[in-house]
Design a protein around this motif. Structure first.
Motif, PDB file in Angstrom:
ATOM      1  N   ARG A 121      70.668  59.682  49.841  1.00 40.49           N
ATOM      2  CA  ARG A 121      69.471  59.107  49.029  1.00 40.49           C
ATOM      3  C   ARG A 121      70.143  59.729  47.405  1.00 40.49           C
ATOM      4  O   ARG A 121      70.898  60.766  47.117  1.00 40.49           O
ATOM      5  CB  ARG A 121      68.226  60.739  49.222  1.00 40.49           C
ATOM      6  CG  ARG A 121      67.769  59.636  50.578  1.00 40.49           C
ATOM      7  CD  ARG A 121      66.510  60.888  50.935  1.00 40.49           C
ATOM      8  NE  ARG A 121      64.853  60.426  49.787  1.00 40.49           N
ATOM      9  CZ  ARG A 121      64.192  59.454  49.514  1.00 40.49           C
ATOM     10  NH1 ARG A 121      64.628  58.216  50.553  1.00 40.49           N
ATOM     11  NH2 ARG A 121      62.936  59.023  48.546  1.00 40.49           N
ATOM     12  N   GLU A 122      69.904  59.032  46.555  1.00 37.29           N
ATOM     13  CA  GLU A 122      70.317  59.324  45.302  1.00 37.29           C
ATOM     14  C   GLU A 122      68.921  59.138  44.316  1.00 37.29           C
ATOM     15  O   GLU A 122      68.395  57.920  44.710  1.00 37.29           O
ATOM     16  CB  GLU A 122      71.312  58.522  44.615  1.00 37.29           C
ATOM     17  CG  GLU A 122      72.696  58.245  45.709  1.00 37.29           C
ATOM     18  CD  GLU A 122      73.576  57.668  45.581  1.00 37.29           C
ATOM     19  OE1 GLU A 122      73.980  56.971  44.608  1.00 37.29           O
ATOM     20  OE2 GLU A 122      74.764  58.000  46.249  1.00 37.29           O
ATOM     21  N   ALA A 123      69.264  59.309  42.978  1.00 40.50           N
ATOM     22  CA  ALA A 123      68.339  59.089  41.977  1.00 40.50           C
ATOM     23  C   ALA A 123      69.272  58.033  41.530  1.00 40.50           C
ATOM     24  O   ALA A 123      70.464  57.806  40.578  1.00 40.50           O
ATOM     25  CB  ALA A 123      68.313  59.101  40.752  1.00 40.50           C
ATOM     26  N   VAL A 124      68.001  56.208  40.782  1.00 37.06           N
ATOM     27  CA  VAL A 124      68.800  55.313  40.466  1.00 37.06           C
ATOM     28  C   VAL A 124      67.822  55.401  38.899  1.00 37.06           C
ATOM     29  O   VAL A 124      66.508  55.590  38.898  1.00 37.06           O
ATOM     30  CB  VAL A 124      68.811  54.274  41.254  1.00 37.06           C
ATOM     31  CG1 VAL A 124      68.902  53.302  40.302  1.00 37.06           C
ATOM     32  CG2 VAL A 124      69.326  54.336  42.200  1.00 37.06           C
ATOM     33  N   ARG A 125      68.763  54.917  37.984  1.00 39.44           N
ATOM     34  CA  ARG A 125      68.347  55.088  36.871  1.00 39.44           C
ATOM     35  C   ARG A 125      67.439  53.110  36.344  1.00 39.44           C
ATOM     36  O   ARG A 125      69.111  52.476  36.762  1.00 39.44           O
ATOM     37  CB  ARG A 125      68.598  55.061  35.861  1.00 39.44           C
ATOM     38  CG  ARG A 125      67.832  55.150  33.982  1.00 39.44           C
ATOM     39  CD  ARG A 125      69.132  55.956  32.607  1.00 39.44           C
ATOM     40  NE  ARG A 125      68.774  56.837  32.044  1.00 39.44           N
ATOM     41  CZ  ARG A 125      67.723  57.580  31.958  1.00 39.44           C
ATOM     42  NH1 ARG A 125      66.801  57.068  32.697  1.00 39.44           N
ATOM     43  NH2 ARG A 125      67.569  58.521  31.614  1.00 39.44           N
ATOM     44  N   ILE A 126      66.579  53.657  36.383  1.00 40.23           N
ATOM     45  CA  ILE A 126      65.918  51.533  36.067  1.00 40.23           C
ATOM     46  C   ILE A 126      64.935  51.810  34.927  1.00 40.23           C
ATOM     47  O   ILE A 126      64.092  52.719  34.774  1.00 40.23           O
ATOM     48  CB  ILE A 126      64.900  51.344  37.331  1.00 40.23           C
ATOM     49  CG1 ILE A 126      65.272  51.148  38.433  1.00 40.23           C
ATOM     50  CG2 ILE A 126      64.021  49.766  37.406  1.00 40.23           C
ATOM     51  CD1 ILE A 126      67.211  50.419  39.223  1.00 40.23           C
ATOM     52  N   GLY A 127      65.878  51.168  32.868  1.00 39.26           N
ATOM     53  CA  GLY A 127      64.738  51.377  32.594  1.00 39.26           C
ATOM     54  C   GLY A 127      64.657  52.894  31.568  1.00 39.26           C
ATOM     55  O   GLY A 127      66.393  53.704  31.952  1.00 39.26           O
ATOM     56  N   ASP A 128      63.652  53.404  31.612  1.00 40.92           N
ATOM     57  CA  ASP A 128      63.418  54.567  31.030  1.00 40.92           C
ATOM     58  C   ASP A 128      63.203  55.264  31.798  1.00 40.92           C
ATOM     59  O   ASP A 128      62.572  56.353  32.307  1.00 40.92           O
ATOM     60  CB  ASP A 128      62.198  54.828  29.782  1.00 40.92           C
ATOM     61  CG  ASP A 128      62.579  53.456  29.137  1.00 40.92           C
ATOM     62  OD1 ASP A 128      64.377  53.961  28.768  1.00 40.92           O
ATOM     63  OD2 ASP A 128      62.574  53.464  28.276  1.00 40.92           O
ATOM     64  N   THR A 129      63.111  55.193  33.084  1.00 43.82           N
ATOM     65  CA  THR A 129      63.028  56.079  34.732  1.00 43.82           C
ATOM     66  C   THR A 129      63.869  56.013  35.622  1.00 43.82           C
ATOM     67  O   THR A 129      64.638  55.027  35.757  1.00 43.82           O
ATOM     68  CB  THR A 129      61.162  55.438  35.140  1.00 43.82           C
ATOM     69  OG1 THR A 129      61.857  54.320  35.954  1.00 43.82           O
ATOM     70  CG2 THR A 129      60.637  55.270  34.433  1.00 43.82           C
ATOM     71  N   ARG A 130      63.636  56.841  36.477  1.00 39.85           N
ATOM     72  CA  ARG A 130      64.801  57.546  37.603  1.00 39.85           C
ATOM     73  C   ARG A 130      63.698  57.059  38.357  1.00 39.85           C
ATOM     74  O   ARG A 130      62.498  57.829  38.847  1.00 39.85           O
ATOM     75  CB  ARG A 130      65.466  58.700  37.183  1.00 39.85           C
ATOM     76  CG  ARG A 130      66.278  58.639  35.819  1.00 39.85           C
ATOM     77  CD  ARG A 130      66.839  60.683  36.518  1.00 39.85           C
ATOM     78  NE  ARG A 130      68.257  60.627  37.176  1.00 39.85           N
ATOM     79  CZ  ARG A 130      69.425  59.825  36.387  1.00 39.85           C
ATOM     80  NH1 ARG A 130      69.319  58.470  35.343  1.00 39.85           N
ATOM     81  NH2 ARG A 130      70.814  60.391  36.632  1.00 39.85           N
ATOM     82  N   GLN A 131      64.027  56.549  40.084  1.00 43.45           N
ATOM     83  CA  GLN A 131      63.809  56.919  41.125  1.00 43.45           C
ATOM     84  C   GLN A 131      64.348  56.640  42.127  1.00 43.45           C
ATOM     85  O   GLN A 131      65.721  56.738  41.759  1.00 43.45           O
ATOM     86  CB  GLN A 131      63.413  54.996  41.814  1.00 43.45           C
ATOM     87  CG  GLN A 131      61.889  54.438  40.015  1.00 43.45           C
ATOM     88  CD  GLN A 131      61.764  52.757  41.123  1.00 43.45           C
ATOM     89  OE1 GLN A 131      61.364  52.403  42.382  1.00 43.45           O
ATOM     90  NE2 GLN A 131      61.663  52.442  39.540  1.00 43.45           N
ATOM     91  N   THR A 132      63.947  57.805  42.904  1.00 42.74           N
ATOM     92  CA  THR A 132      64.843  58.361  44.484  1.00 42.74           C
ATOM     93  C   THR A 132      64.960  56.815  45.210  1.00 42.74           C
ATOM     94  O   THR A 132      63.823  55.790  45.285  1.00 42.74           O
ATOM     95  CB  THR A 132      64.419  59.005  44.620  1.00 42.74           C
ATOM     96  OG1 THR A 132      64.371  60.518  43.728  1.00 42.74           O
ATOM     97  CG2 THR A 132      65.225  59.339  45.694  1.00 42.74           C
ATOM     98  N   ALA A 133      66.244  56.327  45.560  1.00 46.04           N
ATOM     99  CA  ALA A 133      66.880  55.486  46.723  1.00 46.04           C
ATOM    100  C   ALA A 133      67.483  55.560  47.496  1.00 46.04           C
ATOM    101  O   ALA A 133      68.312  56.887  47.140  1.00 46.04           O
ATOM    102  CB  ALA A 133      67.762  54.521  46.040  1.00 46.04           C
TER     103      ALA A 133
END
Length: 156
Positions: A101-113
Motif C-alpha cells: 500500500r502506498e499514498a498516491v497524489r491525485i490532484g490536491d489529494t492523497r489516496q491510499t492505493a
C-alpha cells in the motif's frame, strides 16, 4: 507525438472500447496508429458462445473464457496469468508482485492505493484504490523514458 525540430520521431494514438456484461467481455473495438502503421482489433461474443476477435490482418482468435485486457482497468488484472493485448489480440503472459500500500497524489489529494508490479510480457506498475479503481499506471518506454498516467484531479 514526439518531435525534434518539428520532425516527428514517434507518434502513437490508441482508442479502445470494451463492452462487458458483469465480468464477461462481450465486445471489443480497438484502433491503433503507431508511427504511421494502423492496427485494428474487433470482436464480439454471441450470447453464451466464445468471444471471436479479428485483427487488421484478418486473423481470428477465439476465447471461450473471458480474458482480462491490457487496458488494466479491471481490479482483478494483477491476478490474471495472461492478459489480452488490445492492440493485436494476442495473449500476453503476466506475473505480478504485490508491492504494498502506498499514498498516491491525485490532484490536491492523497489516496491510499495497492501497488502491483506486472511482469512477463506485460510490464507495468499499477495502483488501485480500495474500491478497485485504477489510479495510476507507470511503465518504461522502449526509448528508456518513464511514462506515468493518472488523473489530473480527484474523480471520485
Amino acid at each position: 507525438m514526439v518531435t525534434l525540430f518539428s520532425v516527428p520521431l514517434y507518434s502513437y494514438r490508441h482508442t479502445s472500447v470494451e463492452r462487458w456484461r458483469g465480468d464477461t467481455l462481450v465486445g471489443l473495438d480497438s484502433q491503433t496508429r503507431k508511427n504511421g502503421k494502423e492496427k485494428r482489433l474487433q470482436g464480439v461474443r454471441d450470447g453464451d458462445g466464445p468471444l471471436v476477435l479479428e485483427n487488421h490482418k484478418g486473423e481470428r482468435r477465439t476465447f471461450p473464457e473471458s480474458p482480462l485486457t491490457t487496458t488494466l482497468w479491471h481490479p482483478r488484472t494483477p491476478q490474471a496469468p495472461q492478459l489480452l493485448e488490445v492492440e493485436d489480440g494476442w495473449m500476453k503472459t503476466n506475473t505480478t508482485q504485490d508491492i504494498g500500500r502506498e499514498a498516491v497524489r491525485i490532484g490536491d489529494t492523497r489516496q491510499t492505493a495497492r501497488h502491483y508490479r506486472l511482469a512477463g510480457e506485460v510490464q507495468r506498475d499499477v495502483w488501485y484504490d480500495d474500491r478497485g479503481l485504477l489510479l495510476r499506471v507507470a511503465f518504461q518506454h522502449d526509448d528508456g523514458s518513464r511514462i506515468v498516467m493518472q488523473p489530473a484531479a480527484d474523480f471520485t
